[in-house]
Write a protein that holds these residues in place. Sequence first.
Motif, PDB file in Angstrom:
ATOM      1  N   ARG A   1       0.821  -1.217   0.000  1.00 50.80           N
ATOM      2  CA  ARG A   1       0.000   0.000   0.000  1.00 50.80           C
ATOM      3  C   ARG A   1       0.847   1.257   0.000  1.00 50.80           C
ATOM      4  NH1 ARG A   1      -3.480  -0.078   4.779  1.00 50.80           N
ATOM      5  NH2 ARG A   1      -1.818   0.989   5.842  1.00 50.80           N
ATOM      6  N   GLY A   2       1.850   1.320   0.841  1.00 49.76           N
ATOM      7  CA  GLY A   2       2.787   2.438   0.845  1.00 49.76           C
ATOM      8  C   GLY A   2       2.258   3.752   1.399  1.00 49.76           C
ATOM      9  N   PHE A   3       1.023   3.783   1.876  1.00 53.23           N
ATOM     10  CA  PHE A   3       0.406   5.027   2.343  1.00 53.23           C
ATOM     11  C   PHE A   3       0.099   4.919   3.823  1.00 53.23           C
ATOM     12  CE2 PHE A   3      -3.429   7.572   3.195  1.00 53.23           C
ATOM     13  CZ  PHE A   3      -2.994   8.824   2.785  1.00 53.23           C
ATOM     14  N   GLY A   4       0.441   5.967   4.576  1.00 50.49           N
ATOM     15  CA  GLY A   4       0.110   6.030   5.988  1.00 50.49           C
ATOM     16  C   GLY A   4      -0.432   7.400   6.333  1.00 50.49           C
ATOM     17  N   ARG A   5      -1.259   7.446   7.359  1.00 48.99           N
ATOM     18  CA  ARG A   5      -1.837   8.722   7.800  1.00 48.99           C
ATOM     19  C   ARG A   5      -2.010   8.667   9.308  1.00 48.99           C
ATOM     20  NH1 ARG A   5      -7.282  10.300   5.020  1.00 48.99           N
ATOM     21  NH2 ARG A   5      -5.924  11.174   3.437  1.00 48.99           N
TER      22      ARG A   5
END
Length: 173
Positions: A76-80
């Motif tokens: 996914r490579g996405f964090g928040r």
Amino acid sequence: MEPTPSQTIGPFLHIGLPWPDGAHVVAGDTPDAIWIRGAVYDGAGELVPDALVETWQADPDGTFDHPDSPGRCEFRGFGRCPTDDNGEYEIRTLLPGAVDGQAPHIDVSVFARGLLNRVITRIYFPHLLDDGDPLLDTVPEDRQHTLIAQRTDDGYRFDIHLQGPNETVFFDL
């Protein structure tokens, strides 16, 4: 007539934008998972308890889960992550691989009160800079340290300073 007073946005970003997997780019039992931890500071050096930090990165092989990525992967490579009451954030992820001649890095966006637009920076890792980086090389040498994370026991620390004498380098995209 007098001008209308200016107003800042927020503080609602940390409330309205988080999502369930937010701070966990990878599961806790993922081999080689690391933590990126830090704090967000305003121009006066005060912690920002209502900011939102987003990360986007390649997997350890340097590929993205994106239709335009030649080696598309399932990462996914996405964090928040919203900052907590102490201005701290944390993201669990993997070290990224090199992409297109660039040193391994994580792209970071910060949303916070008083910012009409997000600010964008990068996290670099000291032991992965052996071959340099074309973007980092454009940053004055005395400011490059603001883009390099510091090693910790379980990952890295990367503090973000929105303004002031320790201001993090931000990029105009």
